[in-house]
Design a protein around this motif. Structure first.
Motif, PDB file in Angstrom:
ATOM      1  N   GLY A 366       0.862  -1.064  -0.049  1.00  0.00           N
ATOM      2  CA  GLY A 366      -0.091   0.021  -0.051  1.00  0.00           C
ATOM      3  C   GLY A 366       0.731   1.178   0.040  1.00  0.00           C
ATOM      4  O   GLY A 366       0.148   2.376  -0.096  1.00  0.00           O
ATOM      5  N   TYR A 367       2.170   1.024   0.092  1.00  0.00           N
ATOM      6  CA  TYR A 367       3.035   2.297  -0.196  1.00  0.00           C
ATOM      7  C   TYR A 367       3.993   2.323  -1.487  1.00  0.00           C
ATOM      8  O   TYR A 367       3.854   1.066  -2.221  1.00  0.00           O
ATOM      9  CB  TYR A 367       3.909   2.200   1.047  1.00  0.00           C
ATOM     10  N   PHE A 368       4.540   3.339  -1.586  1.00  0.00           N
ATOM     11  CA  PHE A 368       5.346   3.556  -2.975  1.00  0.00           C
ATOM     12  C   PHE A 368       6.371   4.430  -2.819  1.00  0.00           C
ATOM     13  O   PHE A 368       6.375   5.229  -2.022  1.00  0.00           O
ATOM     14  CB  PHE A 368       4.291   4.009  -3.897  1.00  0.00           C
ATOM     15  N   ARG A 369       7.549   4.112  -3.607  1.00  0.00           N
ATOM     16  CA  ARG A 369       8.731   4.930  -3.190  1.00  0.00           C
ATOM     17  C   ARG A 369       9.186   5.534  -4.444  1.00  0.00           C
ATOM     18  O   ARG A 369       9.034   5.087  -5.613  1.00  0.00           O
ATOM     19  CB  ARG A 369      10.184   3.906  -2.910  1.00  0.00           C
ATOM     20  N   LEU A 370       9.452   6.891  -4.352  1.00  0.00           N
ATOM     21  CA  LEU A 370      10.006   7.666  -5.374  1.00  0.00           C
ATOM     22  C   LEU A 370      11.373   8.287  -5.135  1.00  0.00           C
ATOM     23  O   LEU A 370      11.493   8.364  -3.958  1.00  0.00           O
ATOM     24  CB  LEU A 370       8.992   8.890  -5.684  1.00  0.00           C
ATOM     25  N   THR A 371      11.959   8.248  -6.270  1.00  0.00           N
ATOM     26  CA  THR A 371      13.489   8.667  -5.746  1.00  0.00           C
ATOM     27  C   THR A 371      13.870  10.148  -6.304  1.00  0.00           C
ATOM     28  O   THR A 371      13.176  10.504  -7.235  1.00  0.00           O
ATOM     29  CB  THR A 371      14.541   7.564  -6.265  1.00  0.00           C
ATOM     30  N   ALA A 372      14.863  10.786  -5.563  1.00  0.00           N
ATOM     31  CA  ALA A 372      15.108  12.130  -5.968  1.00  0.00           C
ATOM     32  C   ALA A 372      16.497  12.100  -6.977  1.00  0.00           C
ATOM     33  O   ALA A 372      17.256  13.193  -6.944  1.00  0.00           O
ATOM     34  CB  ALA A 372      15.293  12.777  -4.681  1.00  0.00           C
ATOM     35  N   PHE A 373      17.053  10.890  -7.295  1.00  0.00           N
ATOM     36  CA  PHE A 373      18.234  10.703  -7.965  1.00  0.00           C
ATOM     37  C   PHE A 373      18.528  11.218  -9.235  1.00  0.00           C
ATOM     38  O   PHE A 373      19.274  10.925  -9.859  1.00  0.00           O
ATOM     39  CB  PHE A 373      18.898   9.216  -7.792  1.00  0.00           C
ATOM     40  N   GLY A 374      17.014  11.626  -9.933  1.00  0.00           N
ATOM     41  CA  GLY A 374      17.160  11.571 -11.447  1.00  0.00           C
ATOM     42  C   GLY A 374      17.519  13.130 -11.925  1.00  0.00           C
ATOM     43  O   GLY A 374      18.027  13.683 -11.155  1.00  0.00           O
ATOM     44  N   ASP A 375      17.199  13.419 -12.994  1.00  0.00           N
ATOM     45  CA  ASP A 375      17.463  14.538 -13.961  1.00  0.00           C
ATOM     46  C   ASP A 375      16.681  15.644 -13.390  1.00  0.00           C
ATOM     47  O   ASP A 375      15.427  15.426 -12.875  1.00  0.00           O
ATOM     48  CB  ASP A 375      17.368  14.425 -15.172  1.00  0.00           C
ATOM     49  N   ALA A 376      17.327  16.891 -12.760  1.00  0.00           N
ATOM     50  CA  ALA A 376      16.230  17.862 -12.191  1.00  0.00           C
ATOM     51  C   ALA A 376      14.879  18.135 -13.322  1.00  0.00           C
ATOM     52  O   ALA A 376      13.985  18.328 -12.522  1.00  0.00           O
ATOM     53  CB  ALA A 376      17.047  19.063 -11.887  1.00  0.00           C
ATOM     54  N   GLU A 377      15.333  18.622 -14.425  1.00  0.00           N
ATOM     55  CA  GLU A 377      14.116  19.029 -15.273  1.00  0.00           C
ATOM     56  C   GLU A 377      12.999  17.907 -15.522  1.00  0.00           C
ATOM     57  O   GLU A 377      11.802  18.037 -15.202  1.00  0.00           O
ATOM     58  CB  GLU A 377      14.674  19.437 -16.517  1.00  0.00           C
ATOM     59  N   ARG A 378      13.491  16.666 -15.541  1.00  0.00           N
ATOM     60  CA  ARG A 378      12.610  15.329 -15.908  1.00  0.00           C
ATOM     61  C   ARG A 378      11.863  15.240 -14.355  1.00  0.00           C
ATOM     62  O   ARG A 378      10.581  14.891 -14.359  1.00  0.00           O
ATOM     63  CB  ARG A 378      13.473  14.268 -15.833  1.00  0.00           C
TER      64      ARG A 378
END
Ligand code: PLP
Length: 393
Positions: A366-378
Motif C-alpha cells: 500500500g506504499y510506494f517509493r519515489l527517488t530524488a536521484f534523477g535529472d532535475a528537469e525530468r
C-alpha cells in the motif's frame, strides 16, 4: 555433493525485473508516451572534479615503475582510513585506525559480516528495508524476525519488550522510507542491545543526506554504541561511487572485547585482497575541502529534486514521509490502491515509474517509493504530472 539448500528458500526477487517488463510492455503499446523513471536508487550526477583528478593522477602513478603499486593492505590504505577517521572526528567521534576497514561498497560487507556470527542467532530486521539483509541471512540458513514499521511509528520501529535479539539491523536514513532515527531513539536501541548482549549492524549508506538537527548520521554519536555496534557506510551515495565501488566498515575494538574486530581483520585478510589503489585515491579526494564542496552541490541537486516531489504530493494531499533527510520519498498509495495497482495507475496516468513498496517487505504493502536521484528537469516534469494525475482521482 550437497548444495546449500537455503538458496531454495529464498524468494525470487522479481521487483525490478517485473518493473522493467511492465514498463517495456507499456512503451511497446504506447511508443509516444514520454515515460520518466523515478524508480531506481542509483545516482545520476557524475563524479566530482576533485575525485576524477585524483583518479587520473593515481592511474598515472600506476603507469610508472617508481610509483606502481601491487597488492595493497587488505583493510585499506592508511591514507584513506585516516581520511575516514577525520570525517568521523569532525562529528566528535574518535575512531582508531584499526577500527576502519575499506571495502568495495556497503553491499558486500553487509553480506560478508555474517561470517562472524553463528547461524543460531536471532536476527531482527526492519520491515520495509533494503532487501539484502533478509536474503543474506536466509542464504546462511538464519531465520529473521521482522520489526514492523508503519505510519504509526513513523516507519522507525523501536525495541519491543520481551523480544530476544542477537543481531539487529538498523538502516537510517532508511531505504525505502527515508525515515531517520533521532539520537534518543538510537540511544534506546543501544541500551536494548547492551541488555540483550546483541550486536547492531548499522547501515549508514545515506548518512550524507541527514541535515536536520537531532537526527543521527552515525550510531557512534550515541554513547556506549561502540560496545554494541558495527557501522557500514559507502561512497556510493555521498559521492556517486555506485559504479566506482568503495565503502568502509567500522568494527570497534570495544565490541565483544575486541574479538569481532580481530575476527573481521582475519576474515578480510583471508578472503579479500583490498580495493584498487586508484579507487582509494579517488575516495580520499571526497574528504578534501574541494571534494566536500563539490559533492555538496550534487547532494543539494538531489535535495532540490526531493523538495519538488514533496511539494507536488503536499499539494495533492497525499501522505508521505522521507525526502528531507533522504533521497527517498515514501508515499501512501491514494484511494486504498495496492502498491502494484498504483504502479500501473501512475504509469498510465502520469507516465511516471516508481517502486512498489511491497518489494521491500510485507509492511510496504500500500506504499510506494519515489527517488530524488534523477535529472532535475525530468523530476520537475514528473512531479507536475503526478500532481495533475492525482487531482483527477
Ligand atoms: N545499503 C543501503 C540501505 C542501500 O540502499 C544500498 C544501495 O542502494 C546499499 C547499502 C549498497 O551500497 P553500495 O553501493 O555501497 O554497495
Amino acid at each position: 555433493m550437497r548444495i546449500n539448500r537455503h538458496y531454495g528458500e529464498l524468494q525470487d526477487s522479481y521487483l525490478f525485473s517485473t518493473i522493467a517488463h511492465k514498463v517495456a510492455a507499456y512503451q511497446q503499446a504506447h511508443p509516444e508516451a514520454p515515460v520518466i523513471r523515478l524508480g531506481i536508487g542509483d545516482v545520476t550526477r557524475p563524479l566530482c572534479p576533485a575525485v576524477t583528478e585524483a583518479l587520473s593522477a593515481a592511474v598515472r602513478e600506476m603507469g610508472e615503475k617508481a610509483t606502481f603499486r601491487g597488492y595493497g593492505p587488505e583493510q585499506g590504505y592508511d591514507f584513506l582510513r585516516e581520511a575516514v577517521r577525520e570525517y568521523y572526528g569532525e562529528r566528535g567521534i574518535a575512531l582508531d585506525l584499526h577500527e576502519i576497514f575499506i571495502r568495495d561498497g556497503a553491499k558486500s560487507d553487509l553480506g560478508n559480516i555474517l561470517d562472524l556470527f553463528d547461524t543460531d542467532n536471532t536476527v531482527l530486521v526492519p520491515d520495509p528495508v533494503y532487501p539484502v539483509y533478509v536474503d543474506t541471512n536466509r542464504m546462511a540458513g538464519r531465520q529473521v524476525r521482522y520489526l514492523d514499521a508503519s505510519r504509526e511509528n513513523g516507519f522507525l520501529p523501536m525495541p519491543e519488550e520481551g523480544v530476544r535479539a542477537d543481531l539487529i539491523y538498523l538502516c537510517s536514513p532508511n531505504n525505502p522510507t527515508g525515515a531517520v532515527y533521532s539520537w534518543e531513539q538510537l540511544k534506546a536501541w543501544v541500551e536494548y542491545a547492551l541488555e540483550q548482549n546483541a550486536v547492531i549492524l548499522f547501515d549508514a549508506a545515506y548518512e550524507c543526506f541527514v541535515s536536520e538537527p537531532g537526527l543521527a548520521r552515525s550510531i557512534f554519536e550515541v554513547e556506549g554504541a561502540k560496545e554494541v555496534a558495527i557501522e557500514v557506510c559507502s561512497f556510493s551515495k555521498i559521492a556517486g561511487f555506485t559504479g566506482t565501488r568503495c565503502g568502509y566498515t567500522v568494527v570497534p575494538q570495544a565490541l565483544a572485547g575486541g574479538k569481532l574486530n580481530k575476527m573481521w581483520l582475519r576474515r578480510q585478510t583471508t578472503k579479500f585482497n583490498g580495493v584498487a589503489y586508484v579507487v582509494q585515491r579517488g575516495a580520499e579526494a571526497v574528504f578534501t575541502d574541494e571534494g566536500m564542496k563539490e559533492i555538496q552541490q550534487n547532494l543539494d541537486y538531489y535535495r532540490a529534486n526531493a523538495a519538488v516531489i514533496a511539494a507536488a504530493l503536499d499539494e495533492a494531499g497525499v501522505w508521505y514521509c522521507g525526502g528531507k533527510n533522504s533521497p527517498y520519498i515514501w508515499l501512501r498509495c491514494p484511494n486504498e490502491m495496492g502498491s502494484w495497482e498504483f504502479f500501473d495507475w501512475l504509469l498510465e496516468h502520469a507516465h511516471v515509474v516508481g517502486t512498489p513498496g511491497e518489494g521491500f517487505g510485507p509492511c510496504g504493502k500500500g506504499y510506494f517509493r519515489l527517488t530524488a536521484f534523477g535529472d532535475a528537469e525530468r523530476t520537475k516534469e514528473a512531479a507536475a504530472r503526478i500532481k495533475a494525475a492525482l487531482a483527477t482521482l
